[in-house]
Design an enzyme around this catalytic site. Sequence first.
Site, PDB file in Angstrom:
ATOM      1  N   HIS A   5     -11.119 -21.279 -27.468  1.00 21.74           N
ATOM      2  CA  HIS A   5     -10.148 -22.079 -28.219  1.00 21.74           C
ATOM      3  C   HIS A   5     -10.788 -23.321 -28.838  1.00 21.74           C
ATOM      4  O   HIS A   5     -11.920 -23.693 -28.512  1.00 21.74           O
ATOM      5  CB  HIS A   5      -9.012 -22.515 -27.287  1.00 21.74           C
ATOM      6  N   GLU A  52      -7.466 -19.130 -18.523  1.00 20.37           N
ATOM      7  CA  GLU A  52      -8.651 -19.736 -17.924  1.00 20.37           C
ATOM      8  C   GLU A  52      -8.601 -19.659 -16.399  1.00 20.37           C
ATOM      9  O   GLU A  52      -7.527 -19.535 -15.791  1.00 20.37           O
ATOM     10  CB  GLU A  52      -8.777 -21.207 -18.372  1.00 20.37           C
TER      11      GLU A  52
END
Length: 202
Positions: free
Chosen positions: A9, A83
């Site tokens: 990201h 994550e």
Amino acid sequence: MTELVLVRHGETAWHAENRYAGSSDVHLTEKGAEQGRELARWAAKNGEFAAVFCSPLSRCRRTAEPAAEATGLPLRREPRLREVHFGDGEGMTAEEMRRSFGDRLAAFHRDPAGSPLPGGESPAAAAERGVAALRDIAAAHPDGRVLAVSHNTLIRLVLCSVLGLPLSEYRRTFPELGNTAPTILRLREGRWSLIRFNAPLC
């Protein structure tokens, strides 16, 4: 053959202080949002994509949304691309962790797979779910090219897992993964190949 383009990201508000974001939902900075727009321009001119996936955390969703729009594809959220959860280290800098649980941090640095941060997710479990997600995505797109926006640690753990490298070496073997820098894997007849790692958008 499926080609999987893995992308971290864009920049978040915690990057400047190098805080461990983990599963915390940290927002993109304006620079991070622009990185998402750059990714969209790259995706639009670098071959046809069959699908666009992202972690459910907002920093991945906001990074992936422009690329999904630019390619005319729906954005699909895949929870297994989230994550790694860093437990007590969430939201902390390395110095703050050193003061709070220095011995555990030192053990993590020696063997991040065998000694996760206090209360943190097992890196082996994270790698397993990440690889399973990519295998399922590849099975759904057996002859396609897929963009998947995910996270720094998860991508590096997945790379170690599919390439047969020790998970404990993920920080040393892959020390840096730039925001929105493509890493390309191919899966053909159950076998993985690393085509590109941490490459600039061009």
